[in-house]
Design an enzyme around this catalytic site. Structure first.
Site, short mmCIF file in Angstrom:
data_model
loop_
_atom_site.label_atom_id
_atom_site.label_comp_id
_atom_site.label_asym_id
_atom_site.label_seq_id
_atom_site.Cartn_x
_atom_site.Cartn_y
_atom_site.Cartn_z
CB CYS A 259 -1.39 -0.09 1.14
SG CYS A 259 -2.02 1.11 0.73
CG HIS B 66 -3.49 -3.76 3.10
ND1 HIS B 66 -2.64 -3.26 3.64
CD2 HIS B 66 -4.21 -2.43 2.70
CE1 HIS B 66 -2.49 -1.55 3.50
NE2 HIS B 66 -3.79 -1.46 3.27
CD GLU C 293 -0.60 -5.66 6.23
OE1 GLU C 293 -0.73 -6.26 4.70
OE2 GLU C 293 -0.57 -4.42 6.24
#
Lengths: 726, 222
Positions: B86, B194, B196
């Protein structure tokens, strides 16, 4: 007042100037009595800042005292920056909801953004790291010329601030009604997690302790903002734009990190954020709570504009600022932390033993006031009020095809999917969001633990207008139910009370009625009010908003297996928990289909609420999916459950009152056949009405003989908002 | 295995990335943006999401001038593994460690939602845990994720099999549906989605976990 900002000469105190500061003649007489002389211009500004409705709660205090605020779970109730509630294992949740209505109507992006910034600051001022945000928005009718720009601006402002700061926005509500045409409502909620033994409060202690200014520099933005928020609007509203503050979420993020580091270092005696009425309010608060005086030297205040006067510095509402009383021996350590984060750190004064609020600037005394009187002698009114008249008997409701009725709701932005809005908010940052926006309460895991917290915000203003007492009860009951539907144990609530002009007895009557209802429900449901905010004077040209007491509530899910967070599967049964009378008064169907809002609010049976909710929580392990039934009735709740699952549903009933009635204390549950059997047996033992009303399967939604493809309904539901505002 | 996550003032996915690194087995430390050197012995550096320096200018533009940026570039030049997610991807393009740029989303609005992606290559330490052509779901959350590059660069990315992920239904206007790209040596990955936030099944999706597991598997000492 506008003329004086650029004017270096302090103006003479005239009755017109006093009136322009929002002070009534008798309030000014009280000032003269307290200080025994004419106030200086700066002093007049300080009194105006402390005594306006927004900061002093002078019309509402008497009634706020009647709310239940205590309980074994409550660590700190109302009166500090936010409420603090025990969540076990030495941890606490810190939360509050606050309005930023007036600024958002004047300048939607910055008004909403700084509303979010303010509430986040309230939470981290107490030592908690924010972990969840919500917002409750009320706008005028969709076709009103201002609505579109307000919606775009407010939503972008909320997203712009929260996304950058890095807090997930996990729930909220958004409504449209002509009563908000001249006053939108922006209620922002934030919650944070802290160690229960490391909560920071605002009371100063010790004489001669340094008063430290932290964060962003002071500018002229927001001068007089709190006073502006304490008046009705009229056609001169555009001139008030300079009273709206400008937000900087990047600075707020750094301020958060720096404050938490500073708190961990042991340097902080007390801390207070600079919100409404900025330096004035925060300094008085810290001194008053600690029974101390405060001396400030304004020449040391970091400023970003030249030649600011004492008056402007004391009334500025520049954002991202904190005031702190520091342990002197820790000064170097504290300064190093703020240097690391490139934030201003300046010692601007000290605590003093005498009861004085002493303001020095350019070697002149600009204000010298008895500090305790500023806080404690604010006027308090017992405003006359008239109870809201009972509503007339409701006219009969024509029959309607249930799918047509549902489509009317799905095509209204009030009941359509809100993805157009919620996709603009980061709902997943911090990587602990178990359930994001769109499904009742949002759920966030407490980082590094098995626990999670559920968050919801609710009120049905149509009900409150028709019947403030029931409407107040209902707002609490619905919030409580939304928490229960996730499997959470409701812990406590925050109230954001938005009303019209309290000087009108019928408006004050709405306020009094709603408070009584909220108090009763919070007592019955063991959900005390631990923080809150009052926003009055939400009127334009004499037209008041619908009474809107927003209830933000927080519940605890102790372990993952206690959470109800699944979706319905094909073949599962749909159970209806709670008693259905078919109450259509003030219902969504009545308003959206027939343009009517007659009839009474649905009655709230708090005993039944408690019994039915306890049944849901006690049997969570048998329940795949659960939703509370609120406005839109069974039909809307059942549609939403089917839409979330992507599975059709058949309900063997096409009676409008059954499908769209808004009786309270009800839930729908999806579960397998065996679980349904079990739930029926348990319900019998607990005297909870439970009935099987439908079954999931196929790809259509069917109410009796009325049927539509689920996909078509979902497209309508998802397309409404973008179609209206995109 | 040692990893570091760079923390800019305004990073807000730094903790999330460190959690995912640690869950995959990396000993992970945070590195402040004012540092001029990275710790010795690192196998992996993460550049996290957020709003570095507020991103009031161009996303990542100021971060690219920060003291740690030179050390990051040197680490990548030495063949170190770097993942930028990002805002981290934006920073990697601003430092010119990766080609191209991220523009404002075509719809001008911030977008946070789950999106479908296709893993385009399994030939990297990041994507080795997936099959080429595999479709996965990861969340996005950005206002400037509209990838762009000149036609020659796009042709090179395609020709050298350096497009790591493509959107199935592009939400932001990205050229060639690009969601993530690899460096020439395939050791630097920049991506807008994302992973994560999708490395833990409790969060409603775990398609990101394979990325961290793959890194841990390939970077583990033999």
């Amino acid at each position: 007042m506008r003329g004086t900002i650029a004017d270096m000469q302090e103006p003479a105190i005239t009755p017109e100037l006093v009136a322009a500061h929002g002070l009534k003649p008798d309030e000014y007489d009280r000032i003269l009595e307290i200080i025994g002389r004419e106030p200086t211009f700066t002093e007049l500004g300080i009194f105006s800042a402390m005594w306006n409705e927004h900061c002093s709660y002078k019309s509402s205090k008497k009634w706020l005292r009647t709310l239940p605020t205590e309980g074994p779970q409550v660590i700190c109730g109302p009166g500090e920056n936010a409420g603090v509630v025990d969540i076990g294992d030495g941890q606490a949740v810190v939360f509050k909801m606050e309005s930023h209505n007036h600024p958002s109507y004047i300048e939607p992006y910055q008004g909403a953004a700084t509303g979010v910034g303010g509430i986040l600051r309230d939470v981290f001022t107490m030592g908690a790291r924010p972990v969840a945000a919500m917002n409750a928005l009320s706008f005028g009718e969709v076709g009103h010329p201002k609505t579109r720009s307000l919606v775009h601006g407010v939503v972008e402002g909320i997203g712009g601030y929260g996304n950058c700061f890095g807090v997930p926005t996990v729930a909220g509500e958004i409504r449209f009604h002509p009563a908000y045409n001249g006053n939108c409502l922006v209620n922002a909620f934030a919650a944070g997690i802290a160690d229960a033994d490391a909560i920071f409060y605002s009371a100063a202690s010790g004489v001669g302790m340094p008063v430290v200014y932290l964060g962003a520099k002071t500018g002229r933005d927001g001068v007089g903002g709190a006073t502006m928020a304490s008046a009705e609007f009229d056609e001169t509203i555009e001139e008030k734009r300079p009273t709206v503050q400008v937000g900087d979420p990047f600075t707020e993020k750094r301020l958060l990190e720096a404050c938490l580091e500073l708190m961990a270092s042991g340097a902080v005696i007390s801390i207070q954020d600079m919100g409404a009425a900025g330096l004035t309010c925060s300094a008085v608060e810290m001194g008053d709570k600690g029974n101390l005086g405060i001396r400030l030297e304004l020449d040391r205040v970091p400023v970003r504009e030249a030649a600011m006067t004492a008056y402007e510095m004391m009334l500025s509402e520049s954002q991202e600022r904190m005031l702190m009383v520091l342990r002197p021996e820790k000064e170097a350590e504290a300064k190093a932390i703020f240097d690391k984060w490139d934030l201003d750190f300046a010692i601007v004064g000290e605590t003093i033993a005498e009861d004085r609020f002493l303001i020095l600037h350019h070697n002149e005394t600009k204000a010298d006031l008895p500090l305790s009187k500023l806080a404690s002698s604010a006027p308090e009114y017992d405003r006359p009020w008239t109870a809201t008249e009972p509503v007339a008997e409701m006219e009969p409701v024509p029959g309607i095809d249930p799918i047509d009725g549902l489509k009317a709701l799905l095509a209204s932005p009030n009941y359509a999917a809100k993805n157009w809005v919620t996709d603009q908010y980061d709902s997943m940052v911090m990587a602990d969001t178990l359930r994001g926006p769109g499904l009742g309460a949002g759920v966030v895991r407490v980082h590094g633990t098995d626990k999670s917290l559920a968050f919801t915000s609710d009120v049905t203003p149509r009900y409150v207008k028709a019947n403030p007492l029931e409407g107040g009860r209902q707002a609490v009951a619905e919030a409580w139910r939304n928490l229960v539907a996730t499997g959470a144990l409701p812990l406590a609530a925050t109230d954001n009370l938005n009303f019209g002009n309290p000087e009108k007895p019928e408006i004050m009557g709405q306020f009094v009625g709603a408070i009584k209802g909220i108090g009763e429900a919070c007592r019955a449901l063991d959900m005390p009010i631990v923080s809150g905010n009052v926003s009055l004077y939400n009127e334009t040209d004499g037209q008041a908003i619908l009474p809107t007491p927003t209830i933000g509530a927080v519940g605890l899910i102790e372990s993952p297996e206690k959470m109800i967070g699944g979706t319905a599967q094909s073949g599962m049964m749909l159970l209806l928990v709670g008693e259905t009378q078919g109450h259509l008064g003030c219902s969504a169907l009545l308003w959206e289909v027939f343009g009517r809002s007659d009839g009474d609010a649905p009655p709230v049976d708090l005993e039944a609420e408690k019994r039915n909710g306890t049944f849901i929580r006690d049997n969570a392990q048998y329940i795949a999916a659960c939703s509370d039934i609120s406005d839109g009735g069974l039909a809307l709740a059942a549609f939403e459950m089917a839409a979330a699952a992507g599975v059709g549903l058949r309900v063997e009933n096409d009676d409008s009152a059954f499908l769209f009635g808004e009786d309270q204390a009800r839930y729908i549950v999806a579960c397998g056949y065996d679980a349904a059997e079990w739930l029926m047996i348990e319900a019998g033992k607990a005297s909870v009405p439970v009935a099987t009303v439908g079954q999931f399967g196929g790809d259509t939604l069917r109410f009796g003989r009325s049927e539509a493809p689920l996909g078509e309904l979902v497209d309508l539901w998802r397309g409404t908002f973008a179609g209206t505002f995109g | 295995m040692k990893a570091a996550v760079i923390v800019f003032p305004g990073s807000n996915c730094d903790r999330d990335l460190a959690v995912a690194f640690r869950a995959a087995g990396f000993e992970t430390q945070m590195v402040w943006h004012k540092e001029t050197d990275l710790p010795a012995g690192l196998d992996l550096v993460g550049v996290p999401g957020g709003f570095s320096y507020g991103d009031y200018l161009r996303c990542g533009a100021i971060a690219a001038q920060s003291p740690v940026a030179a050390a990051l570039r040197a680490f990548a030049d030495r063949g170190g593994h770097v993942i930028g997610i990002c805002n981290g991807f934006q920073i990697l393009t601003e430092t010119r460690i990766l080609p191209g740029a991220l523009l404002q989303n075509a719809g001008i609005k911030y977008i946070c939602r789950q999106v479908g992606l296709r893993v385009e290559t399994a030939d990297s330490a990041f994507t080795g845990g997936y099959a080429a052509g595999q479709e996965i779901t990861l969340p996005i959350a950005h206002h400037e994720g509209n990838y762009t590059a000149d036609p020659e660069t796009l042709a090179r990315l395609r020709g050298e099999d350096r497009i790591a992920f493509r959107y199935l239904d592009t939400p932001n206007g990205a050229a060639d549906d690009i969601a993530g790209i690899l460096s020439e040596n395939r050791r630097v990955l920049g991506m807008m989605p994302h992973p994560e936030r999708a490395a833990d099944p409790a969060l409603g999706g775990s398609d990101g976990a394979a990325l961290f597991a793959s890194l841990a598997g390939l970077l583990a000492p033999a």
